[in-house]
Design an enzyme around this catalytic site. Structure first.
Site, PDB file in Angstrom:
ATOM      1  N   LEU A  29       0.829  -1.217   0.000  1.00 51.61           N
ATOM      2  CA  LEU A  29       0.000   0.000   0.000  1.00 51.61           C
ATOM      3  C   LEU A  29       0.855   1.255   0.000  1.00 51.61           C
ATOM      4  O   LEU A  29       0.415   2.322  -0.416  1.00 51.61           O
ATOM      5  CB  LEU A  29      -0.897   0.016   1.244  1.00 51.61           C
ATOM      6  CG  LEU A  29      -1.942  -1.091   1.374  1.00 51.61           C
ATOM      7  CD1 LEU A  29      -2.563  -1.089   2.761  1.00 51.61           C
ATOM      8  CD2 LEU A  29      -3.019  -0.933   0.317  1.00 51.61           C
ATOM      9  N   LYS A  52       2.009  -2.560   8.816  1.00 56.69           N
ATOM     10  CA  LYS A  52       3.187  -1.712   8.634  1.00 56.69           C
ATOM     11  C   LYS A  52       4.401  -2.539   9.045  1.00 56.69           C
ATOM     12  O   LYS A  52       4.474  -3.005  10.194  1.00 56.69           O
ATOM     13  CB  LYS A  52       3.046  -0.468   9.513  1.00 56.69           C
ATOM     14  CG  LYS A  52       4.090   0.585   9.284  1.00 56.69           C
ATOM     15  CD  LYS A  52       3.633   1.853  10.009  1.00 56.69           C
ATOM     16  CE  LYS A  52       4.603   2.993   9.869  1.00 56.69           C
ATOM     17  NZ  LYS A  52       4.124   4.202  10.532  1.00 56.69           N
ATOM     18  N   ASP A 147       2.294  15.918  13.648  1.00 57.40           N
ATOM     19  CA  ASP A 147       2.562  15.823  12.212  1.00 57.40           C
ATOM     20  C   ASP A 147       1.253  15.639  11.449  1.00 57.40           C
ATOM     21  O   ASP A 147       1.146  14.775  10.574  1.00 57.40           O
ATOM     22  CB  ASP A 147       3.533  14.662  11.943  1.00 57.40           C
ATOM     23  CG  ASP A 147       4.108  14.721  10.517  1.00 57.40           C
ATOM     24  OD1 ASP A 147       4.057  15.804   9.903  1.00 57.40           O
ATOM     25  OD2 ASP A 147       4.589  13.681  10.030  1.00 57.40           O
TER      26      ASP A 147
END
Ligand code: ADE
Length: 504
Positions: A29, A52, A147
């Site tokens: 992805l 991840k 962030d």
């Protein structure tokens, strides 16, 4: 299976096997300097997740990176919110760390804005409301993201926001100020860029202001063209606010993109801004349950599905209570999230909200969806269909008729009300004391809420809101939410209202 096999241990072989046994890895992805994200299928439930994969060797090459990754894991495990990507489990081998994450299938908000050029007012507001509620939840749990940018805001299948990537986030401690410079300059608050101390939440608010600007304008307020010019403009808060923006949104952006962090709007102030408040979905008006409270509310149907997979009931309940991540709890949470994402996307949160207000009990006896009926271990359930039910009461009649019936029921029960919109009322009920409702739909407002002292002093006063809204399926949904007062009295009152409406 006992459901207690611990994850996150350092036994490379065993945990590696666990990954291969529990997940089928699929396409990539995304990828970055030290991590790759892959689509995967959770074998037991057949549901999709994003994994991840962080290479330990790579992160050790970058100063402080391992610590950042571990911080991200710790933080993400704490957060359970409908607009934050959920971390289901962490699997660690001798070479890699695997973060099993909620899959947000519509990709990055960034690409969505680019695709649409810019969003219309209502869509921008709806996404902004979701972002603010997720950020507010982080702050309440002492986490600042630091962030926030459209690349870190993912969209699920219903185009609802999922805040991702807590790699730069930090846990706030009372009285401590942060100094680390992090995030992307275009979204970073001036105090971060110029190395000043900051308390935390205000830097996320600035980024939210930049994101709101980007949603509505399709470009950034501060663009990195000429670097010195770029920094100068941020330092002095110089940017162009197009006249074509809706006035409410212009006003809000102007109050958020304030260079002095002490004068910048706070999240509670944003929540009070009229532009923000417009069309605010019910589930975002109340704070969601905290993760530890949520862990104590066990969904019996889903529990049963997981038990049918071969896990031990008592051990599973214990693990859920103790918020342990293992094979059984991962299956449970995946199914739970899938269920509440179901029919209209934000129902998971709607569910939590109504858990708080105590009326979801009415839905426990809903038919069990097809995929919940399968038996046996290792069998992949058929992927669930969209659930056909919603939380709240659904009516076929037109909204005006429904409101007339609701008001009659309230009048009958001697409940006081004040209308705050066509289909939204604040109500108050004081058992045994009160009841001079001479109200009918044509009245614009009520005096019933500004009442006598005796009533105000009563300790068992129940305050609640009634809201009628349209579902995506064009049905009318009546929602009752407790604002204040004893839970059991509110439940009694709900039952009485249902009886009046002849639902019971
Ligand atoms: N890319 C990075 N994280 C993702 C996620 N959780 N879902 C989909 N794509 C992603």
């Amino acid at each position: 299976m006992d459901g207690s096999s611990g994850h996150g241990g350092r036994d490379g072989g065993r945990t590696g096997d666990m990954l291969l046994r529990n997940y089928k890895l699929g396409k990539r992805l995304g990828f970055g300097a030290s991590a790759t994200v892959k689509l995967a299928e959770h074998v037991l439930t057949g549901l999709k997740v994003a994994i991840k994969i962080i290479n330990k060797h790579e992160i050790r090459k970058i100063k402080d990176m391992e610590e950042k990754v571990r911080r991200e894991m710790k933080i993400a495990k704490l957060l359970v919110h409908p607009h934050i990507v959920r971390l289901y489990e962490v699997i660690e081998t001798s070479t890699d760390i695997f973060l099993v994450l909620e899959y947000a299938e519509s990709g990055e908000l960034f690409d969505y804005i680019v695709y649409k050029n810019r969003l219309n007012e209502n869509e921008a507001r709806s996404l902004f409301q979701q972002i603010i509620s997720g950020v507010e939840y982080c702050h309440r749990n002492m986490v600042v993201h630091r962030d926030l940018k459209p690349e870190n805001l993912l969209l699920d299948s219903k185009y609802h926001v999922k805040i991702a990537d807590f790699g730069f986030s930090n846990i706030l401690r009372d009285g401590r100020f942060l100094k680390t410079s992090c995030g992307s300059p275009s979204y970073a608050a001036p105090e971060i860029l110029f190395g000043k101390l900051y308390a935390g939440p205000e830097v996320d608010v600035w980024s939210c202001g930049v994101i709101l600007y980007a949603l509505l304008c399709g470009k950034l307020p501060f663009d990195e063209g000429n670097i010195s010019d770029f920094y100068r403009k941020i330092k002095h808060g110089i940017y162009n606010l197009p006249m074509s923006l809706p006035p409410g949104a212009r006003d809000l952006i102007r109050r958020i993109l304030v260079v002095d962090p002490t004068r910048r709007m706070t999240i509670p102030q944003i929540r009070q801004h009229p532009w923000f408040k417009a069309h605010l979905p019910c589930y975002l008006t109340v704070p969601p349950l905290e993760a530890n409270q949520l862990a104590k509310k066990i969904d019996e149907q889903i529990l049963q599905v997981v038990i049918n997979m071969g896990f031990d009931r008592n051990q599973l309940i214990q693990s859920l209570f103790n918020r342990v991540h293992n094979e059984a709890t991962v299956a449970y949470y995946l199914l739970l999230d899938y269920q509440y994402r179901g029919s209209s996307g934000y129902l998971k949160a709607e569910f939590q909200a109504s858990m708080e207000s105590g009326i979801n009990q009415m839905h426990q006896s809903e038919p069990i969806p097809r995929y919940m009926n399968y038996q046996g271990i290792g069998q992949i359930p058929q992927l669930p269909q969209e659930r056909k039910w919603s939380l709240g009461l659904q009516f076929q009649a037109n909204p005006r008729e429904i409101m007339t019936d609701v008001l009659k029921a309230l009048q009958e029960l001697r409940v006081g009300w004040k209308r705050i919109g066509h289909y939204n009322m604040k109500c108050r009920w004081i058992p045994g004391i009160y009841g001079h409702n001479s109200h009918h739909l044509e009245d614009d407002d009520s005096n019933i809420m500004e009442s006598d002292d005796a009533a105000m002093k009563a300790s068992n006063v129940v305050k609640f809101e009634v809201q009628l809204y349209k579902t995506r399926e064009e049905k009318n949904l009546l929602d009752l939410q407790r604002v204040q007062g004893p839970q059991f009295l509110f439940l009694d009152l709900c039952a009485a209202i249902l009886a009046q409406l002849r639902v019971l």
